[in-house]
Design an enzyme around this catalytic site. Structure first.
Site, PDB file in Angstrom:
ATOM      1  N   ASP A  88       0.851  -1.196   0.000  1.00 10.89           N
ATOM      2  CA  ASP A  88       0.000   0.000   0.000  1.00 10.89           C
ATOM      3  C   ASP A  88       0.882   1.239   0.000  1.00 10.89           C
ATOM      4  O   ASP A  88       2.066   1.182   0.365  1.00 10.89           O
ATOM      5  CB  ASP A  88      -0.954   0.011   1.202  1.00 10.89           C
ATOM      6  N   GLU A 153       0.036  -0.943   5.896  1.00  9.41           N
ATOM      7  CA  GLU A 153       1.111  -0.368   6.708  1.00  9.41           C
ATOM      8  C   GLU A 153       0.936   1.132   6.863  1.00  9.41           C
ATOM      9  O   GLU A 153       1.122   1.688   7.948  1.00  9.41           O
ATOM     10  CB  GLU A 153       2.475  -0.681   6.077  1.00  9.41           C
TER      11      GLU A 153
HETATM   12  N1  BES Z   1       8.700   3.047   5.481  1.00 10.88           N
HETATM   13  C1  BES Z   1       8.045   3.875   6.434  1.00 10.88           C
HETATM   14  C2  BES Z   1       8.708   3.846   7.798  1.00 10.88           C
HETATM   15  C3  BES Z   1      10.076   4.478   7.806  1.00 10.88           C
HETATM   16  C4  BES Z   1      10.207   5.823   7.541  1.00 10.88           C
HETATM   17  C5  BES Z   1      11.178   3.724   8.110  1.00 10.88           C
HETATM   18  C6  BES Z   1      11.444   6.412   7.546  1.00 10.88           C
HETATM   19  C7  BES Z   1      12.414   4.304   8.124  1.00 10.88           C
HETATM   20  C8  BES Z   1      12.549   5.646   7.824  1.00 10.88           C
HETATM   21  C9  BES Z   1       6.598   3.430   6.582  1.00 10.88           C
HETATM   22  O1  BES Z   1       5.991   3.135   5.345  1.00 10.88           O
HETATM   23  C10 BES Z   1       5.777   4.534   7.175  1.00 10.88           C
HETATM   24  O2  BES Z   1       5.644   5.559   6.557  1.00 10.88           O
HETATM   25  N2  BES Z   1       5.216   4.288   8.329  1.00 10.88           N
HETATM   26  C11 BES Z   1       4.274   5.168   8.910  1.00 10.88           C
HETATM   27  C12 BES Z   1       3.540   4.342   9.933  1.00 10.88           C
HETATM   28  C13 BES Z   1       2.328   4.977  10.500  1.00 10.88           C
HETATM   29  C14 BES Z   1       1.279   5.277   9.483  1.00 10.88           C
HETATM   30  C15 BES Z   1       1.770   4.066  11.576  1.00 10.88           C
HETATM   31  C16 BES Z   1       4.983   6.339   9.549  1.00 10.88           C
HETATM   32  O3  BES Z   1       6.112   6.202  10.033  1.00 10.88           O
HETATM   33  O4  BES Z   1       4.397   7.421   9.541  1.00 10.88           O
HETATM   34 MN    MN Z   2       7.170   1.985   4.180  1.00 13.59          MN
HETATM   35 MN    MN Z   3       5.416   5.080   4.416  1.00  3.87          MN
END
Ligand code: BES
Ligand code: MN
Ligand code: MN
Length: 454
Positions: A88, A153
């Site tokens: 997603d 996610e």
């Molecule tokens: N891939 C990211 C997480 C991430 C961001 C890892 C920067 C390492 C560095 C993931 O897809 C993401 O955006 N997660 C969201 C989770 C939330 C919606 C619960 C986030 O971090 O905002």
């Molecule tokens: Mn991600």
């Molecule tokens: Mn993300």
């Protein structure tokens, strides 16, 4: 032909498949895109079946499906790798400042520009293509493989934790690999060992029962939009730390040694200026930029609304005002404890002229990974071979909610080996992924399996 040769020989076709995946707008938060999310799940499942994975399933959840597939032909004496990623993506429209349509992948200067190119379609698809290369022409991967690719996610993985908990036997593995993070530069690979958790809430400040004429009542009513800003202005101390009582109580401090190590690779102020375009850094006193984002918690206002905001003007006194508030959390903070502390504090500072309603939306705990897990050596070797350079270890400020579930429910180490770059523009306009990194990622995934089998 080795698996590595297969990748290089078929890279054009592999890129075309990647672009086809990028064309489907699997925006998980948007109900009108639920069909596209389904379509990507089936697209991936079809590809996983075609390359020779077994037990491939599109598993429904309360909202968006999980895609599962495995290959267990290496035998029970060989390790099993669980590969997790998400198909997603975040919303995107061209008017956000994109140079091309966000779901029309466009190559410029060796980068593909499209929503999801880096986060996370490109990174997770690199592992699928590594499996394809290892399975091609009757090939046998040196380890057992299990793929778990979710479609929720970006909305906080609301259904995945329960799925993991209910299917620990099916998901049983020796190590979990996730490529959903970045590296400091294109030639410096990195293994991430800390991710932040998240707590999200909505604050609604209520005043009069209905919108009022600001001439008839202005001056006699505490305007909820004003009261809301007065409340949120008190959530931070003027110098940048968070004012909620007890907020920092459970924070695990950085050791001096860790600070020295992190200083070697952390984002410099110059890079920060280039990446953000903001006039000045802000934040908790006494911490460098990369410490503020990697090792310290935050409280952010993600959105504000209230009153009239269309063209022209309306002399209105709004009945209510909203704020979306989130906290990024670090070890050992607990999202429920933080939610309670923030809620209690908001209520305690709400003036008696208005009322505050706090709605909790969700949370996920922070994660720390074990750098001493034996599989970590395989990851280091894989990067050395795939990138020609030893990885550095870094903390990231983002969140991947399921990491803690893999650690707790499956009892396995998680390795965060990202193939993206911190300035790939994830979640923003013109998200891009370097095609060379995509290809190196595929090789690195194969190297990881080879190193782990030894
Ligand atoms: N891939 C990211 C997480 C991430 C961001 C890892 C920067 C390492 C560095 C993931 O897809 C993401 O955006 N997660 C969201 C989770 C939330 C919606 C619960 C986030 O971090 O905002
Ligand atoms: Mn991600
Ligand atoms: Mn993300």
């Amino acid at each position: 032909m080795t698996a590595h040769d297969f990748v290089d020989a078929h890279i054009e076709a592999i890129q075309q498949q990647f672009f086809a995946l990028l064309r489907i707008p699997s925006i998980s938060t948007a109900p009108e895109h639920a069909g596209d999310v389904q379509q990507v799940a089936h697209w991936l499942a079809d590809d996983m079946r075609r390359i020779g994975l077994h037990q491939v399933e599109v598993i429904p959840t309360a909202r968006h499906p999980i895609v599962y597939g495995e290959w267990l032909g290496a035998g029970s004496d060989k390790p099993t790798v669980l590969i997790y990623g998400h198909y997603d993506v975040q919303p995107a429209v061209k008017s956000d400042g994109w140079l091309n349509e966000p779901f029309d992948p466009t190559v410029r200067d060796g980068f593909v520009y499209a929503r999801g190119s880096s986060d996370d379609k490109g990174q997770v698809f690199a592992h699928v293509k590594a499996a394809e290369a290892m399975l091609a022409n009757g090939g046998r991967p040196p380890v057992n493989l299990k793929f778990l690719i979710e479609g929720e996610e970006e909305i906080g993985s609301p259904n995945l934790g329960a799925f993991v908990k209910a299917n620990t036997e099916q998901l049983k593995a020796d190590v979990c690999v996730i490529s959903d993070s970045g590296m400091p530069t294109a030639d410096q690979p990195a293994i991430v060992y800390a991710l932040r958790g998240l707590m999200t809430m909505e604050l609604i400040v209520h005043g009069p029962q209905v919108d009022l004429h600001s001439g008839s009542y202005g001056g006699s009513v505490h305007n909820p939009a004003q009261a809301l800003t007065e409340i949120i202005a008190q959530l931070h101390h003027p110098e940048g730390s968070i004012a909620v009582p007890g907020f920092y109580d459970d924070v695990l401090p950085l050791s001096d040694q860790e600070r020295v190590e992190l200083h070697k690779t952390g984002m410099s102020e110059a890079e920060w200026r280039k990446n953000t375009g903001a006039p000045q850094p802000y934040g908790e006193p006494g911490y460098a930029i990369h410490e503020r984002t990697g090792a310290r918690p935050t409280l952010e206002i993600n959105g504000l609304a209230g009153g009239y905001f269309d063209t022209g003007f309306k002399t209105v006194l709004p009945a209510k005002a909203w704020a979306k508030i989130s906290c990024r959390l670090v070890a050992n903070q607990n999202p429920e404890v933080i939610a309670r502390q923030v809620t209690d504090f908001i209520h305690s500072i709400t003036p008696s002229t208005v009322t505050s309603e706090v709605r909790l939306l969700g949370g996920s705990p922070p994660a720390l990974v074990d750098l001493n897990a034996p599989a970590m050596q395989a990851a280091i070797r894989a990067y050395e071979r795939g990138w020609g350079k030893r990885p550095v270890f870094m903390r990231e400020g983002g969140s991947i909610p399921v990491v803690v579930d893999f650690q707790k429910e499956l009892g396995i180490p998680v390795i965060l080996m990202g193939f993206g770059l911190n300035n790939d523009g994830a979640h923003g306009p013109n998200e891009h992924f370097k095609l060379e990194m995509f290809q190196k990622g595929i090789h690195t995934s194969i190297h990881f399996c080879e190193a782990l089998a030894q």
